[in-house]
Design a protein around this motif. Structure first.
Motif, PDB file in Angstrom:
ATOM      1  N   LYS A 108      31.651  29.874  25.065  1.00 56.35           N
ATOM      2  CA  LYS A 108      32.642  30.589  25.432  1.00 56.35           C
ATOM      3  C   LYS A 108      32.418  30.862  26.977  1.00 56.35           C
ATOM      4  CE  LYS A 108      34.826  35.165  24.586  1.00 56.35           C
ATOM      5  NZ  LYS A 108      34.896  36.159  23.829  1.00 56.35           N
ATOM      6  N   ARG A 109      33.260  30.968  27.896  1.00 54.19           N
ATOM      7  CA  ARG A 109      32.915  31.102  29.366  1.00 54.19           C
ATOM      8  C   ARG A 109      32.826  32.736  29.562  1.00 54.19           C
ATOM      9  NH1 ARG A 109      36.791  33.439  32.512  1.00 54.19           N
ATOM     10  NH2 ARG A 109      38.826  33.408  31.623  1.00 54.19           N
ATOM     11  N   GLU A 110      31.995  32.979  30.521  1.00 51.14           N
ATOM     12  CA  GLU A 110      31.926  34.420  30.637  1.00 51.14           C
ATOM     13  C   GLU A 110      33.101  34.830  31.569  1.00 51.14           C
ATOM     14  OE1 GLU A 110      29.258  36.398  30.198  1.00 51.14           O
ATOM     15  OE2 GLU A 110      28.539  34.756  28.970  1.00 51.14           O
ATOM     16  N   PRO A 111      33.560  35.985  31.337  1.00 49.85           N
ATOM     17  CA  PRO A 111      34.675  36.688  32.266  1.00 49.85           C
ATOM     18  C   PRO A 111      34.244  37.015  33.703  1.00 49.85           C
ATOM     19  CG  PRO A 111      33.683  38.388  31.038  1.00 49.85           C
ATOM     20  CD  PRO A 111      32.757  37.177  30.341  1.00 49.85           C
ATOM     21  N   THR A 112      35.158  36.831  34.652  1.00 48.09           N
ATOM     22  CA  THR A 112      34.931  36.747  36.119  1.00 48.09           C
ATOM     23  C   THR A 112      34.837  38.168  36.133  1.00 48.09           C
ATOM     24  OG1 THR A 112      37.560  36.953  36.577  1.00 48.09           O
ATOM     25  CG2 THR A 112      36.515  34.634  36.240  1.00 48.09           C
ATOM     26  N   PHE A 113      34.434  38.147  37.816  1.00 47.28           N
ATOM     27  CA  PHE A 113      34.283  39.703  38.163  1.00 47.28           C
ATOM     28  C   PHE A 113      35.585  40.245  38.165  1.00 47.28           C
ATOM     29  CE2 PHE A 113      34.812  42.520  41.616  1.00 47.28           C
ATOM     30  CZ  PHE A 113      33.760  43.639  41.484  1.00 47.28           C
ATOM     31  N   ASP A 114      36.656  39.792  38.444  1.00 49.76           N
ATOM     32  CA  ASP A 114      37.891  40.381  38.532  1.00 49.76           C
ATOM     33  C   ASP A 114      38.380  40.851  36.986  1.00 49.76           C
ATOM     34  OD1 ASP A 114      38.266  40.296  41.265  1.00 49.76           O
ATOM     35  OD2 ASP A 114      39.207  38.471  41.016  1.00 49.76           O
ATOM     36  N   GLU A 115      38.002  40.070  36.222  1.00 46.16           N
ATOM     37  CA  GLU A 115      38.463  40.476  34.598  1.00 46.16           C
ATOM     38  C   GLU A 115      37.423  41.639  34.096  1.00 46.16           C
ATOM     39  OE1 GLU A 115      39.731  35.896  33.039  1.00 46.16           O
ATOM     40  OE2 GLU A 115      37.416  36.721  33.087  1.00 46.16           O
ATOM     41  N   ARG A 116      36.277  41.566  34.422  1.00 43.55           N
ATOM     42  CA  ARG A 116      35.332  42.693  33.984  1.00 43.55           C
ATOM     43  C   ARG A 116      35.755  43.885  34.869  1.00 43.55           C
ATOM     44  NH1 ARG A 116      30.814  39.221  35.695  1.00 43.55           N
ATOM     45  NH2 ARG A 116      30.596  40.872  37.211  1.00 43.55           N
ATOM     46  N   TYR A 117      36.109  44.004  36.182  1.00 45.46           N
ATOM     47  CA  TYR A 117      36.410  45.120  36.937  1.00 45.46           C
ATOM     48  C   TYR A 117      37.799  45.710  36.462  1.00 45.46           C
ATOM     49  CZ  TYR A 117      38.163  47.956  40.828  1.00 45.46           C
ATOM     50  OH  TYR A 117      38.421  49.065  41.524  1.00 45.46           O
ATOM     51  N   ASP A 118      38.813  44.794  36.083  1.00 43.57           N
ATOM     52  CA  ASP A 118      39.915  45.371  35.471  1.00 43.57           C
ATOM     53  C   ASP A 118      39.783  45.943  34.129  1.00 43.57           C
ATOM     54  OD1 ASP A 118      41.567  44.163  37.415  1.00 43.57           O
ATOM     55  OD2 ASP A 118      42.213  42.469  36.540  1.00 43.57           O
TER      56      ASP A 118
END
Length: 61
Positions: free
Chosen positions: A19-29
């Motif tokens: 499974k791909r890791e969430p991006t910075f923007d996804e984690r920030y949101d």
């Protein structure tokens, strides 16, 4: 032939499970949303106490 197919499927199986890791923007949101929800819960609790809260400008330095 069956062995080759079985080997190929066995080697490909772990790739499907990754499974791909969430991006910075996804984690920030997600963090921002959680902080906003927590702030709203705190505000609701404070309003329910009917005790006036000091303003930030009234706080002692």
């Amino acid at each position: 032939m069956k062995r080759a197919i079985l080997l190929a499927m066995t080697l490909a199986l772990p790739l499907c499970a990754c499974k791909r890791e969430p991006t910075f923007d996804e984690r920030y949101d997600a963090a921002s949303e959680k902080i906003s929800e927590t702030a709203e819960e705190i505000d609701a609790r404070l309003e329910a106490t009917d005790v006036p809260q000091p303003r930030a400008s009234d706080a002692a330095p």
